[in-house]
Design a protein around this motif. Sequence first.
Motif, PDB file in Angstrom:
ATOM      1  N   GLY A 130      26.471  13.353  52.861  1.00  0.00           N
ATOM      2  CA  GLY A 130      26.563  11.983  52.368  1.00  0.00           C
ATOM      3  C   GLY A 130      25.194  11.470  52.000  1.00  0.00           C
ATOM      4  N   PRO A 131      25.153  10.292  51.373  1.00  0.00           N
ATOM      5  CA  PRO A 131      23.880   9.741  50.911  1.00  0.00           C
ATOM      6  C   PRO A 131      22.981   9.343  52.079  1.00  0.00           C
ATOM      7  CG  PRO A 131      25.633   8.123  50.666  1.00  0.00           C
ATOM      8  CD  PRO A 131      26.292   9.396  51.095  1.00  0.00           C
ATOM      9  N   SER A 132      21.689   9.174  51.798  1.00  0.00           N
ATOM     10  CA  SER A 132      20.752   8.711  52.819  1.00  0.00           C
ATOM     11  C   SER A 132      21.180   7.344  53.332  1.00  0.00           C
ATOM     12  CB  SER A 132      19.338   8.610  52.241  1.00  0.00           C
ATOM     13  OG  SER A 132      18.957   9.850  51.715  1.00  0.00           O
TER      14      SER A 132
ATOM     15  N   VAL B 175      23.348  18.492  58.816  1.00  0.00           N
ATOM     16  CA  VAL B 175      23.273  17.265  58.025  1.00  0.00           C
ATOM     17  C   VAL B 175      22.500  17.507  56.732  1.00  0.00           C
ATOM     18  CG1 VAL B 175      22.003  15.081  57.909  1.00  0.00           C
ATOM     19  CG2 VAL B 175      23.566  15.510  59.796  1.00  0.00           C
ATOM     20  N   SER B 176      23.064  17.048  55.610  1.00  0.00           N
ATOM     21  CA  SER B 176      22.355  17.184  54.345  1.00  0.00           C
ATOM     22  C   SER B 176      22.867  16.154  53.338  1.00  0.00           C
ATOM     23  CB  SER B 176      22.564  18.582  53.787  1.00  0.00           C
ATOM     24  OG  SER B 176      21.985  18.667  52.506  1.00  0.00           O
ATOM     25  N   HIS B 177      22.017  15.858  52.352  1.00  0.00           N
ATOM     26  CA  HIS B 177      22.474  15.001  51.261  1.00  0.00           C
ATOM     27  C   HIS B 177      22.533  15.798  49.963  1.00  0.00           C
ATOM     28  CE1 HIS B 177      18.058  14.779  51.047  1.00  0.00           C
ATOM     29  NE2 HIS B 177      18.253  14.676  49.749  1.00  0.00           N
TER      30      HIS B 177
ATOM     31  N   VAL C 283      30.371  11.808  54.838  1.00  0.00           N
ATOM     32  CA  VAL C 283      29.993  10.681  55.698  1.00  0.00           C
ATOM     33  C   VAL C 283      29.511   9.548  54.801  1.00  0.00           C
ATOM     34  CG1 VAL C 283      28.383   9.862  57.466  1.00  0.00           C
ATOM     35  CG2 VAL C 283      29.325  12.168  57.613  1.00  0.00           C
ATOM     36  N   GLY C 284      29.998   8.343  55.051  1.00  0.00           N
ATOM     37  CA  GLY C 284      29.538   7.164  54.319  1.00  0.00           C
ATOM     38  C   GLY C 284      30.240   6.988  52.984  1.00  0.00           C
TER      39      GLY C 284
END
Lengths: 207, 233
Positions: free
Chosen positions: A31-33, A189-191, A206-207
């Motif tokens: 998901g995005p930061s 975790v990664s974007h 996520v998000g």
Amino acid sequence: MSFDVTLTLTRGARQLAYAFTAGPGLTALFGPSGAGKTSLLDAVAGLLRPAAGRIVVNGQTLFDSGARIDLRPEQRACGYVFQDLRLFPHRTVEQNLRFGAKRAHGADTALGWEHVLELLGIERLLDRMPATLSGGEAQRVAIGRALLSGPRFLLLDEPLASVDAARREEILRLIERIRDELALPILYVSHDRAEVEQLAHTIVPVG
Amino acid sequence: MALLSASEWEILVLSLKVSAVAIGASLPVAFAFAWVLARWRFPGKVLLDALVHLPLVLPPVVTGWLLLLAFATDAPLGRFLNNTLGLTFLFRWTGAALAAAVMALPLMVRAMRLSIENVDPRLEQAARTLGAGRWRTFTAITLPLCANGIFAALVLGFARSIGEFGATITFASNIPGETQTLPLAIYSALQVPGAEGQVTRLAVLSVLLSLGALVLSEWLVRRSGQDKGRHVV
């Protein structure tokens, strides 16, 4: 199930809710930061107390607000590789790597010293201080420190973010090896979509 | 040694004893205050901060008088300590040590608080995830990372103690062999005609002690810097 997570976190005025289950292998939180991915890892590691919910990893309940279970971070046996690495600046690479040895000693998931050094290619760094390491070297030491602490699962927070393009491939290969050779569930975790699609068995937006 | 007379030796030894006990006693107290001020948040923290710093800004005579009020044998605190621990402070070297400890406290708290604030709590979190409990995290990560601040606090506290005058003379009085530390002895000698030689010797002694403390602290800081890394830039 490797991961069975349902929880809400309070971050300032915001309420963040997460719910996912995942099988063995590598699970990517994508998901995005600013979507609260790191907060979720912190909650799984026991560094951040959720407002409510349940965290079960490999059948072990780490947190359950209903049953009043809340294991301390040192009891959760997670190998957490932080985005900012957090190597201990006053200890040599070897002392950093051995810091978690106490818990690893006797843990059935303990990985051998030589095995990990060889896997990560950090044999020659043992006498160095963390401040003298390059980004890629520090990243490998941080991964090694987590692996040598007898973890039952791994939490990797943007392990490619602080590495330059030349070292990126190398760390990526390494994570693939860890994923395939060690039977540890990984929360990653990664974007970056490409990275996630290459590595993950399960993708959790996520998000 | 012929450089110093027997009574001057006595003054030196007493001064060192008073300062050592003062610093030893205030170290844990100062560390606790520093920790609370650096890490805790609670209503009234400003007040605690001000209270800890009070001996730094009050005239030392007033600090001495307040100690007198609190620790006199007929004051509640003084009576309690006398009855339970058999500790008396008035006109005793322990009183000089207490006065020195109170005067050194704010400086020690300041030095340690700064160094505790400089320890990144994220490193402590990392230690916890690696299986270290609170105590091991404290001893293996936090304490070594603020060791320089503790050294600095010890040296500052020692220098402050060895030079303490106002609170000591007010609270513990100026009794040769019991509470007469270096500055008090210099003050007394100044009142006596023809004692210039003694004043000079005691003053030189003071300078040497202070210089020694400074050099020692430099050395300790450098040494710990070398241990921690050939990398320090």
